[in-house]
Scaffold this active site. Structure first.
Site, mmCIF file in Angstrom:
data_model
loop_
_atom_site.group_PDB
_atom_site.id
_atom_site.type_symbol
_atom_site.label_atom_id
_atom_site.label_comp_id
_atom_site.label_asym_id
_atom_site.label_seq_id
_atom_site.Cartn_x
_atom_site.Cartn_y
_atom_site.Cartn_z
ATOM 1 N N ARG A 102 20.739 -31.397 10.402
ATOM 2 C CA ARG A 102 20.407 -30.099 9.778
ATOM 3 C C ARG A 102 19.483 -30.390 8.613
ATOM 4 O O ARG A 102 19.840 -31.108 7.679
ATOM 5 C CB ARG A 102 21.679 -29.403 9.271
ATOM 6 C CG ARG A 102 21.385 -28.240 8.347
ATOM 7 C CD ARG A 102 22.570 -27.366 8.060
ATOM 8 N NE ARG A 102 22.909 -26.561 9.213
ATOM 9 C CZ ARG A 102 23.675 -25.458 9.150
ATOM 10 N NH1 ARG A 102 24.158 -25.049 7.998
ATOM 11 N NH2 ARG A 102 23.938 -24.775 10.244
ATOM 12 N N CYS A 260 25.570 -14.776 12.676
ATOM 13 C CA CYS A 260 25.845 -16.220 12.732
ATOM 14 C C CYS A 260 26.744 -16.677 11.601
ATOM 15 O O CYS A 260 27.392 -17.712 11.724
ATOM 16 C CB CYS A 260 24.530 -16.997 12.722
ATOM 17 S SG CYS A 260 23.555 -16.781 11.230
HETATM 18 N N1 NVA Z 1 19.161 -18.133 8.420
HETATM 19 C C1 NVA Z 1 20.296 -18.786 7.826
HETATM 20 C C2 NVA Z 1 21.257 -19.207 8.867
HETATM 21 C C3 NVA Z 1 22.504 -19.880 8.330
HETATM 22 C C4 NVA Z 1 23.420 -20.334 9.400
HETATM 23 C C5 NVA Z 1 19.810 -19.971 7.011
HETATM 24 O O1 NVA Z 1 18.919 -20.693 7.479
HETATM 25 O O2 NVA Z 1 20.310 -20.177 5.901
HETATM 26 N N1 CP Z 2 26.185 -20.301 11.359
HETATM 27 C C1 CP Z 2 26.125 -21.534 10.832
HETATM 28 O O1 CP Z 2 25.329 -22.379 11.217
HETATM 29 O O2 CP Z 2 27.016 -21.744 9.841
HETATM 30 P P1 CP Z 2 27.050 -22.963 8.829
HETATM 31 O O3 CP Z 2 25.842 -22.832 7.938
HETATM 32 O O4 CP Z 2 28.330 -22.775 8.054
HETATM 33 O O5 CP Z 2 27.031 -24.246 9.580
#
Ligand code: NVA
Ligand code: CP
Length: 304
Positions: A102, A260
């Protein structure tokens, strides 16, 4: 399928294969049937952004599959001090069986896959969130039974979620409609991809147009991780891009709502609409576990 970098890399058959296995793994878990398909395998999980669902579901999922997951903070790795991705990829490939990452730039994920020799899974970038969208598709199929003939809409920021939902929804066979403010449209590559689907795709700046007759209504935060400095400006720009009971009148009476998470109540969604659809939203969160376990098996299992 060698990696999961973004939804655009998946065919409809790939999606079906993942969702079928995810359903089976969900069944096995619910019925306490052991499924150690990844015994002896190790997944490295690099996080350069915060996470609740992604971290916990991948770690629990690897344990349930008989393997091991290792949390690696992007700040603590040498990558955080400038060690090139090319070198990190080649080193980690000698210790691990797979990497979930991530981070901010999609290029970092793509480079990890290009220079390493093990499967790489995108756990969210600024561009894409394929793991989330596979869980979303699993939830839609579970509740609605199929994708054909359904209309999915997304209201809000043309961010990682909008990008991956548009591509995933169209590939799966749904009609997709996005409502985004003028300056917050999805990525150009996504719009180009969607062009190929003709009138099955629409992009508008009017939430009520996107939500018209929708079977599935989805939203996400107005400012994503990394956008915090723009919070005030974005709160202004996104006024009106809220999923609430007035907007839901445009959708079909039995429309699902998904998010999400994490959610900012009274910004992109009202507490009322969120709680009315909490069963769908938390099933969606649970399905992260099952969908990702399916991806891990498909990418990392040597003997099927
Ligand atoms: N669009 C959000 C999704 C989090 C799961 C972000 O990138 O912070
Ligand atoms: N929806 C999602 O990806 O959640 P987190 O940021 O908690 O991993």
């Amino acid at each position: 399928m060698k990696h999961l970098l973004k939804m655009m890399d998946l065919t409809r058959d790939d999606i079906t294969e993942i969702l079928n296995l995810a359903d089976q793994l969900k069944y096995e878990l619910k019925h306490s049937i052991p499924h150690p398909r990844l015994a002896g395998k190790t997944l490295g999980m690099i996080f350069s952004k915060a996470s609740t669902r992604t971290r916990v579901s991948f770690e629990a999922g690897m344990f349930q599959l008989g393997g091991h997951a290792m949390f690696l903070s992007g700040r603590d790795l040498q990558i955080g001090r400038g060690e090139p991705v090319e070198d990190t990829a080649r080193v980690l490939s000698r210790y691990l069986d797979g990497i979930m990452i991530r981070t901010f730039a999609q290029k970092e994920v793509d480079d990890l896959a290009a220079y390493g020799s093990i499967p790489v899974i995108n756990g969210l970038t600024d561009l894409a969130h394929p793991c989330q969208v596979l869980a979303d598709l699993m939830t839609i199929r579970e509740i609605k039974g199929q994708f054909d003939g359904l209309k999915m809409c997304f209201i809000g920021d043309g961010n990682n979620m909008a990008n991956s939902l548009a591509v995933g929804g169209l590939t799966a066979g749904m009609e997709v409609s996005l409502a985004c403010p003028e300056n917050f449209r999805p990525d150009e590559t996504v719009l180009k991809f969607a062009e190929g689907y003709g009138d099955k795709f629409t992009l508008t700046d009017k939430p009520e147009v996107a939500a018209k007759n929708a079977d599935v209504v989805i939203t996400d935060v107005w400012f994503s991780m990394g956008d915090e400095d723009e919070a005030d400006m974005r709160r202004e720009a996104f006024k009106g891009y809220q999923v609430n009971e007035t907007l839901m009148k445009q959708a079909k009476p039995d429309a699902m709502v998904m998010h999400c998470l994490p959610a900012h109540r009274e910004e992109e969604i009202t507490t009322e609409t969120f709680e009315k659809h909490a069963a769908e939203i938390f099933e969606e969160a649970e399905n992260r576990l099952h969908a990702q376990k399916a991806v891990l098996c498909i990418l990392m299992q040597t003997q099927k």
